[in-house]
Motif scaffolding. Structure first.
Motif, PDB file in Angstrom:
ATOM      1  N   GLN A  93       4.161 -12.613  35.294  1.00 60.33           N
ATOM      2  CA  GLN A  93       3.826 -13.362  36.508  1.00 60.33           C
ATOM      3  C   GLN A  93       2.327 -13.679  36.554  1.00 60.33           C
ATOM      4  O   GLN A  93       1.938 -14.785  36.929  1.00 60.33           O
ATOM      5  N   ARG A  94       1.501 -12.709  36.177  1.00 61.09           N
ATOM      6  CA  ARG A  94       0.050 -12.930  36.169  1.00 61.09           C
ATOM      7  C   ARG A  94      -0.308 -14.064  35.214  1.00 61.09           C
ATOM      8  O   ARG A  94      -1.065 -14.971  35.560  1.00 61.09           O
TER       9      ARG A  94
ATOM     10  N   GLN B  11      10.446 -18.283  44.192  1.00 60.84           N
ATOM     11  CA  GLN B  11      11.415 -17.291  43.744  1.00 60.84           C
ATOM     12  C   GLN B  11      10.869 -16.488  42.561  1.00 60.84           C
ATOM     13  O   GLN B  11      10.998 -15.264  42.517  1.00 60.84           O
ATOM     14  N   ASP B  12      10.256 -17.159  41.603  1.00 62.36           N
ATOM     15  CA  ASP B  12       9.753 -16.470  40.417  1.00 62.36           C
ATOM     16  C   ASP B  12       8.466 -15.690  40.669  1.00 62.36           C
ATOM     17  O   ASP B  12       8.123 -14.793  39.902  1.00 62.36           O
ATOM     18  N   ALA B  13       7.760 -16.011  41.745  1.00 64.66           N
ATOM     19  CA  ALA B  13       6.542 -15.280  42.096  1.00 64.66           C
ATOM     20  C   ALA B  13       6.847 -14.011  42.898  1.00 64.66           C
ATOM     21  O   ALA B  13       5.977 -13.162  43.076  1.00 64.66           O
ATOM     22  N   ALA B  14       8.086 -13.869  43.340  1.00 59.90           N
ATOM     23  CA  ALA B  14       8.477 -12.727  44.172  1.00 59.90           C
ATOM     24  C   ALA B  14       8.674 -11.467  43.326  1.00 59.90           C
ATOM     25  O   ALA B  14       8.790 -11.520  42.101  1.00 59.90           O
ATOM     26  N   LEU B  15       8.736 -10.348  44.018  1.00 58.68           N
ATOM     27  CA  LEU B  15       9.032  -9.068  43.391  1.00 58.68           C
ATOM     28  C   LEU B  15      10.389  -9.145  42.695  1.00 58.68           C
ATOM     29  O   LEU B  15      11.357  -9.646  43.275  1.00 58.68           O
ATOM     30  N   LEU B  16      10.473  -8.654  41.462  1.00 59.66           N
ATOM     31  CA  LEU B  16      11.728  -8.654  40.718  1.00 59.66           C
ATOM     32  C   LEU B  16      12.690  -7.639  41.321  1.00 59.66           C
ATOM     33  O   LEU B  16      12.347  -6.469  41.487  1.00 59.66           O
ATOM     34  N   ARG B  17      13.868  -8.083  41.648  1.00 56.81           N
ATOM     35  CA  ARG B  17      14.958  -7.207  42.091  1.00 56.81           C
ATOM     36  C   ARG B  17      15.990  -7.229  40.972  1.00 56.81           C
ATOM     37  O   ARG B  17      16.913  -8.044  40.981  1.00 56.81           O
ATOM     38  N   ALA B  18      15.781  -6.350  40.011  1.00 48.19           N
ATOM     39  CA  ALA B  18      16.537  -6.379  38.759  1.00 48.19           C
ATOM     40  C   ALA B  18      18.016  -6.086  38.987  1.00 48.19           C
ATOM     41  O   ALA B  18      18.379  -5.066  39.570  1.00 48.19           O
TER      42      ALA B  18
ATOM     43  N   GLU C 117       8.885   0.211  33.489  1.00 45.09           N
ATOM     44  CA  GLU C 117       8.406  -0.589  32.359  1.00 45.09           C
ATOM     45  C   GLU C 117       8.741  -2.066  32.559  1.00 45.09           C
ATOM     46  O   GLU C 117       7.914  -2.941  32.321  1.00 45.09           O
ATOM     47  N   LEU C 118       9.965  -2.340  33.020  1.00 43.49           N
ATOM     48  CA  LEU C 118      10.361  -3.722  33.278  1.00 43.49           C
ATOM     49  C   LEU C 118       9.524  -4.320  34.397  1.00 43.49           C
ATOM     50  O   LEU C 118       9.051  -5.459  34.298  1.00 43.49           O
ATOM     51  N   ALA C 119       9.321  -3.568  35.467  1.00 39.68           N
ATOM     52  CA  ALA C 119       8.524  -4.067  36.596  1.00 39.68           C
ATOM     53  C   ALA C 119       7.097  -4.394  36.157  1.00 39.68           C
ATOM     54  O   ALA C 119       6.558  -5.440  36.527  1.00 39.68           O
ATOM     55  N   ALA C 120       6.491  -3.520  35.358  1.00 40.00           N
ATOM     56  CA  ALA C 120       5.120  -3.759  34.887  1.00 40.00           C
ATOM     57  C   ALA C 120       5.057  -4.978  33.983  1.00 40.00           C
ATOM     58  O   ALA C 120       4.123  -5.797  34.081  1.00 40.00           O
ATOM     59  N   TRP C 121       6.020  -5.115  33.090  1.00 44.86           N
ATOM     60  CA  TRP C 121       6.044  -6.269  32.177  1.00 44.86           C
ATOM     61  C   TRP C 121       6.248  -7.565  32.959  1.00 44.86           C
ATOM     62  O   TRP C 121       5.574  -8.568  32.710  1.00 44.86           O
TER      63      TRP C 121
ATOM     64  N   LEU D 250      20.137 -10.322  32.916  1.00 44.55           N
ATOM     65  CA  LEU D 250      19.218 -10.050  34.011  1.00 44.55           C
ATOM     66  C   LEU D 250      18.216 -11.201  34.011  1.00 44.55           C
ATOM     67  O   LEU D 250      17.486 -11.378  33.038  1.00 44.55           O
ATOM     68  N   THR D 251      18.205 -12.007  35.050  1.00 46.58           N
ATOM     69  CA  THR D 251      17.288 -13.144  35.101  1.00 46.58           C
ATOM     70  C   THR D 251      15.886 -12.649  35.460  1.00 46.58           C
ATOM     71  O   THR D 251      15.690 -12.017  36.502  1.00 46.58           O
ATOM     72  N   LEU D 252      14.940 -12.950  34.585  1.00 50.78           N
ATOM     73  CA  LEU D 252      13.536 -12.599  34.818  1.00 50.78           C
ATOM     74  C   LEU D 252      12.792 -13.737  35.513  1.00 50.78           C
ATOM     75  O   LEU D 252      11.987 -13.509  36.409  1.00 50.78           O
ATOM     76  N   PHE D 253      13.063 -14.971  35.068  1.00 51.18           N
ATOM     77  CA  PHE D 253      12.434 -16.162  35.656  1.00 51.18           C
ATOM     78  C   PHE D 253      13.484 -17.265  35.700  1.00 51.18           C
ATOM     79  O   PHE D 253      14.224 -17.466  34.744  1.00 51.18           O
ATOM     80  N   HIS D 254      13.524 -17.982  36.809  1.00 49.77           N
ATOM     81  CA  HIS D 254      14.573 -18.960  37.063  1.00 49.77           C
ATOM     82  C   HIS D 254      14.205 -20.391  36.708  1.00 49.77           C
ATOM     83  O   HIS D 254      15.096 -21.202  36.456  1.00 49.77           O
ATOM     84  N   ALA D 255      12.915 -20.750  36.728  1.00 53.42           N
ATOM     85  CA  ALA D 255      12.556 -22.169  36.572  1.00 53.42           C
ATOM     86  C   ALA D 255      11.108 -22.336  36.128  1.00 53.42           C
ATOM     87  O   ALA D 255      10.249 -22.716  36.918  1.00 53.42           O
ATOM     88  N   LEU D 256      10.860 -22.068  34.849  1.00 47.30           N
ATOM     89  CA  LEU D 256       9.537 -22.339  34.292  1.00 47.30           C
ATOM     90  C   LEU D 256       9.527 -23.766  33.743  1.00 47.30           C
ATOM     91  O   LEU D 256      10.571 -24.284  33.349  1.00 47.30           O
ATOM     92  N   PRO D 257       8.365 -24.400  33.678  1.00 46.25           N
ATOM     93  CA  PRO D 257       8.318 -25.781  33.170  1.00 46.25           C
ATOM     94  C   PRO D 257       8.776 -25.863  31.711  1.00 46.25           C
ATOM     95  O   PRO D 257       8.248 -25.179  30.836  1.00 46.25           O
ATOM     96  N   GLY D 258       9.750 -26.717  31.452  1.00 44.98           N
ATOM     97  CA  GLY D 258      10.319 -26.851  30.121  1.00 44.98           C
ATOM     98  C   GLY D 258       9.332 -27.274  29.057  1.00 44.98           C
ATOM     99  O   GLY D 258       9.442 -26.875  27.892  1.00 44.98           O
TER     100      GLY D 258
END
Length: 172
Positions: free
Chosen positions: A99-100, A109-116, A90-94, A42-50
């Protein structure tokens, strides 16, 4: 290939067995073999700075829940693929908390609502995806799952290279 820190980071959630095994099997069955670079996730974030790997890992270790129950909501059409939907307060809150913390780093894409969901097929002809969706709808899927670990990957323009793994719960 170098993973010196410039490559974007992908953050994914692994599921506990036997659901992880089931989804891995579905992914091996239906995901195009030439594009299959990682197992079911399940991808939580797609592109954070390496270059921020240490900060990402610190935040994951600090905030990771002890227990992460998930409801399996069933097959989902992706148009040119198919996924298995998941839902969890729980996943949505985490995810919102991460994101915060990571707001300045997030892509749209990563700032959007998670569609798990866990993708089991992607980038195929829509007719093939519809046939897969029909077959998956006829299968008995588990009703629940549980998150077991967070994996962080370096995205290498196609392949992914493991960077770190943060276990959840008792395996921590």
């Amino acid at each position: 290939m170098s993973t010196a820190g410039r490559e974007p980071l992908v953050v994914t959630l692994e599921l506990a067995d036997p659901v992880q095994e089931l989804l891995d099997g579905l992914r091996r069955r239906w995901f195009p073999a030439d594009r299959l670079v990682v197992g079911a996730h399940l991808t939580l974030f797609h592109a954070l700075p390496g270059e921020l790997l240490a900060e990402v890992l610190d935040d994951l270790r600090e905030t990771a829940p002890e227990v992460l129950p998930l409801e399996v909501t069933g097959p989902v059409s992706l148009g040119r693929g198919v996924a298995v939907g998941l839902r969890s307060q729980e996943l949505a809150a985490w995810h919102r908390e991460l994101q915060r913390r990571w707001t300045p780093w997030l892509t749209r894409q990563d700032a959007a609502l998670l569609r798990a969901h866990v993708t089991v097929q992607n980038k195929v002809d829509p007719a093939v995806a519809r046939a897969t969706l029909d077959e998956l709808r006829g299968m008995v899927l588990p009703e629940t799952a549980e998150g077991s670990a967070v994996a962080v990957w370096h995205y290498l323009g196609g392949p992914w290279a493991p960077a770190a793994r943060v276990p959840l719960g008792a395996t921590r």
